[in-house]
Design a protein around this motif. Sequence first.
Motif, PDB file in Angstrom:
ATOM      1  N   ALA A 133       0.860  -1.161   0.156  1.00 58.24           N
ATOM      2  CA  ALA A 133      -0.143  -0.016  -0.156  1.00 58.24           C
ATOM      3  C   ALA A 133       0.936   1.293  -0.147  1.00 58.24           C
ATOM      4  O   ALA A 133       0.670   2.187  -0.581  1.00 58.24           O
ATOM      5  CB  ALA A 133      -1.034  -0.224   1.250  1.00 58.24           C
ATOM      6  N   ASP A 134       1.958   1.341   0.943  1.00 61.10           N
ATOM      7  CA  ASP A 134       2.975   2.343   0.801  1.00 61.10           C
ATOM      8  C   ASP A 134       3.317   2.578  -0.537  1.00 61.10           C
ATOM      9  O   ASP A 134       3.601   3.773  -1.128  1.00 61.10           O
ATOM     10  CB  ASP A 134       4.062   2.038   1.844  1.00 61.10           C
ATOM     11  N   ALA A 137       0.974   4.266  -2.902  1.00 57.74           N
ATOM     12  CA  ALA A 137       1.002   5.636  -2.571  1.00 57.74           C
ATOM     13  C   ALA A 137       2.250   6.491  -2.916  1.00 57.74           C
ATOM     14  O   ALA A 137       1.973   7.550  -3.447  1.00 57.74           O
ATOM     15  CB  ALA A 137       0.856   5.946  -0.953  1.00 57.74           C
ATOM     16  N   TRP A 142       2.374   5.856  -7.698  1.00 60.21           N
ATOM     17  CA  TRP A 142       1.306   6.055  -8.447  1.00 60.21           C
ATOM     18  C   TRP A 142       1.377   7.199  -9.748  1.00 60.21           C
ATOM     19  O   TRP A 142       0.986   6.948 -10.623  1.00 60.21           O
ATOM     20  CB  TRP A 142      -0.151   6.290  -7.919  1.00 60.21           C
ATOM     21  N   CYS A 157      -3.579   1.481  -8.814  1.00 58.51           N
ATOM     22  CA  CYS A 157      -3.133   2.033  -7.484  1.00 58.51           C
ATOM     23  C   CYS A 157      -4.387   2.589  -6.754  1.00 58.51           C
ATOM     24  O   CYS A 157      -4.163   2.453  -5.160  1.00 58.51           O
ATOM     25  CB  CYS A 157      -2.263   3.414  -7.918  1.00 58.51           C
ATOM     26  N   TRP A 158      -5.301   3.202  -7.278  1.00 56.21           N
ATOM     27  CA  TRP A 158      -6.502   3.790  -6.630  1.00 56.21           C
ATOM     28  C   TRP A 158      -7.013   2.387  -5.861  1.00 56.21           C
ATOM     29  O   TRP A 158      -7.656   2.723  -4.568  1.00 56.21           O
ATOM     30  CB  TRP A 158      -7.383   4.384  -7.544  1.00 56.21           C
ATOM     31  N   LEU A 202      -5.016   1.276  -2.861  1.00 57.14           N
ATOM     32  CA  LEU A 202      -5.265   2.229  -1.604  1.00 57.14           C
ATOM     33  C   LEU A 202      -6.616   2.208  -0.812  1.00 57.14           C
ATOM     34  O   LEU A 202      -6.982   1.963   0.214  1.00 57.14           O
ATOM     35  CB  LEU A 202      -4.840   3.622  -1.787  1.00 57.14           C
ATOM     36  N   ASP A 203      -7.497   1.936  -2.033  1.00 53.18           N
ATOM     37  CA  ASP A 203      -8.966   1.902  -1.356  1.00 53.18           C
ATOM     38  C   ASP A 203      -8.982   0.574  -0.651  1.00 53.18           C
ATOM     39  O   ASP A 203      -9.879   0.774   0.292  1.00 53.18           O
ATOM     40  CB  ASP A 203      -9.953   1.816  -2.608  1.00 53.18           C
ATOM     41  N   ARG A 237      -1.786   4.731   9.341  1.00 51.31           N
ATOM     42  CA  ARG A 237      -1.568   5.215   7.779  1.00 51.31           C
ATOM     43  C   ARG A 237      -2.663   5.574   6.954  1.00 51.31           C
ATOM     44  O   ARG A 237      -2.790   6.048   5.851  1.00 51.31           O
ATOM     45  CB  ARG A 237      -0.992   3.882   7.169  1.00 51.31           C
ATOM     46  N   TRP A 290      -2.916   7.457   3.128  1.00 49.28           N
ATOM     47  CA  TRP A 290      -3.427   6.497   2.158  1.00 49.28           C
ATOM     48  C   TRP A 290      -4.469   7.256   1.385  1.00 49.28           C
ATOM     49  O   TRP A 290      -4.740   6.981   0.251  1.00 49.28           O
ATOM     50  CB  TRP A 290      -3.686   4.913   2.655  1.00 49.28           C
ATOM     51  N   THR A 291      -5.699   7.663   2.378  1.00 42.99           N
ATOM     52  CA  THR A 291      -6.821   8.273   1.888  1.00 42.99           C
ATOM     53  C   THR A 291      -6.540   9.755   0.816  1.00 42.99           C
ATOM     54  O   THR A 291      -6.864   9.850   0.020  1.00 42.99           O
ATOM     55  CB  THR A 291      -7.682   8.958   3.130  1.00 42.99           C
ATOM     56  N   ARG A 326      -5.245   8.310  -2.155  1.00 40.75           N
ATOM     57  CA  ARG A 326      -6.180   7.909  -2.863  1.00 40.75           C
ATOM     58  C   ARG A 326      -7.276   8.776  -3.650  1.00 40.75           C
ATOM     59  O   ARG A 326      -7.401   8.762  -4.997  1.00 40.75           O
ATOM     60  CB  ARG A 326      -7.238   7.142  -2.062  1.00 40.75           C
TER      61      ARG A 326
END
Length: 611
Positions: free
Chosen positions: A394-395, A398, A401, A425-426, A429-430, A444, A448-449, A452
Amino acid sequence: MDEAPLSTRPISDHALLGDCRSAALVTSDGSVDWLCMPRFDSPSIFARLLDETAGYWSIRPTRPTEITRRYLDDSLVLETTFRGPDGTVVLVDALALGHGERGHSMGASSPGVLLRQVTCVEGRVPVEVVYAPRPEFGLVKPLIEPVRGGLIAHGGAHVLTMSTPIDLRVSGAVADTTHTLRAGERLGLALRAGWAWGPEQPCLNPRHIRRRLKDTVAGWRSWSRLHARYQGPWQDQVGQSGRVLRALTFAPTGAIVAAATTSLPESIGGERNWDYRYTWIRDTSFTLQALATAACEMEETAFFAFLARASATQLDHDVDLQIMYGVGGERDLSERPLTHLSGWRGSAPVRVGNDAWRQRQIDIYGELLDAAHQIYQDAGPLDTLTRSFLIGVADAAAHHWSEPDQGLWEIRGPSRHFLHSKLMCWVGLDRAITLAPLLGATSRVAGWTRAREQIRTAILTHGWNHQVGAFTQAFAAADLDASVLMMPMVGFLPGDDPRVRATVNAVATHLTDARGLVHRYHAADGLPGEEGTFLLCTFWLAHALALAGESDPAKRVFQTAASYANDVGLLAEEVDSATGEPVGNFPQAFSHIGLINAARAIRDTALVIAH
C-alpha cells in the motif's frame, strides 16, 4: 497416411490434458503434439505444435473416419470416437492424477504419466501407432530400445518409458506399428518420464492403465462435485472454465499459469510470440473472483498465498515489485529464442522465458491488495510478515502512483502514464484503507486516503478526453484501450455513470471489429505487426454492459465471445481479425476467467432487475 506438416494445424483443434502440474495438447485425430513434464514450464517431450520435427505420439485408425470428441462428464479426461468404413474405435486420453487423489488433493503427488486407451466397439479396425519423442523442444533424438512390456527412450536429462502390450518397430528415433482391433478388444498404453540418473520406471500393464484411467476420472469428478457452485446462465461453460483453471494450477504451490503453451502467435507469421507458462500478479484479483464463482476458497487461498510468498520482499522507494514468477516462485525468467524451431505456421521466434519479468508495472500493487481484500476481509488476525508485506504494498502504491510504467499490456516501448495503472493504485489504496484495522495500520489511513483522492482527481482530470468523449489509454492521450472498462468493475465509478457509459459505447464502436470482438487498443506498442481481437476484452465489454444495466447487449456480446470456444469448450487468447481463427497461447486462463466473471455479472444484474 499422407498429411501436411502438423505445425499448421489450427490451434483450436487441440484439447487439453492436465494433472495439476503439467499439460498436454491432443489433436482431434489422436496426436499428442504438446507435452511438458514434470512442470508446465519444463522443456517439451512432444512439440510438433511448434515444428513438425519436434515430436509427437499418434494413435488413430489407418483409414479416414468421422471424428467426434468430448470430455467425460465433469472431467478433463478426453474421449475421441473414430467412426469409419472398418468400424468404430474410442480413444481415451488423460494425464494421470495420483492414485486416490480426490477433490483438493488433486495434483498432490507427481505421477507424470500420460495414459492412452483405445477400444474397438464395432467392426475390425486397423489402428496406427506412431511414437516419436523429441525431448528438450526437439533437440534430442533419443535412443529407443524394446524392453519387456514396452520401450525405453534415452537421451538428454530424461528417460522415457512407453508401456505397450504390442510390439512396435523401432527405426532410428521413431517407433510405429499398425495393429488391428476387433470389437471388444482394447489397447492400453502409457508414457512415463523419469530422470536419466534416477531409478528405472517400470512398464505398466494394461490392467493398471485401466485402473489409473478410472481413478483419474473419479478424481476430476470429485473435484467438480465440490465446486459446482455457480447456478445461472451458461452454467456448463462456467463449470468447464473452472476445470480449465484447475488444470492450469501447479498444485504444489497454488500458482496458476497464464496458458499451457509458449509462442503460439498473437499474429500469424509475426513476432508476437511469448511464453505464457508463468504466473502474473496482474491476473490476481480477477482470477480470485473467477475462483470464487467456479471453484472455492481453497483454490483462492492457495493462489494468493503463492503470490504473497513469491513476491514477498522488502519494499522501499527504490525497489519495485516483480510482476510475474515461475510456478515454483522463481524470479529470473530470462527470455531466449529456440532458433531450431520454425514456430506455428512459421511464426518465429519461438521463445522460452519471458523478459516481461524485468518490466515495471505499478498496477500490480492494486491487484495484490484487491486480492488480499477478497481473501482477508472477514479473516482473523494476520501474521506479522503478511501484515508488513501488505502495508509495504500500500505504501508503494501511494508513493509510485504518479510515475510512468509499461502498463497492463506490457508495452515494449517508452514508459507512459497509463490510466489502468493509476486506476489499480487507487484500488490498492481503497482496499488497504478497508483492511487497515486487520493490518494494524490505522495510523496510515489518513496518508493512504490523501493519495487515493489524489489519484481519483488525476484520473478524472487527465484520463478523460473531451474530444474523444471517453476515458483513454493514458493521460493526455486520444487512444482508446479496453482496460478502461475495468473502471466500474473495481468500483471507481458506477456502471451507469454517464462517463462510463460513454466510454463503453466508444469501445463498442471503435475497438470492436465486424465480428463483435474487441481489440485491446489500436495504438502503437513498440512491436511490429498487428494482433487479433482479445477474448478477455470482449468478455470485459459484456461485463461492463451488464454493470450499466444493459442486460440484452451484454448477453449478445457474451455469446459472441463464448462462441469462439472449440468443440471441447476451450478458449484461446485472441481471434485473428482477418480469418476469425483463434490464435495465441492455448488454452488461455484469462479468457476463461473473463467468461466466468462476465457470466456472473450478467446473472447478478438480471436478478437485480427482476427484483
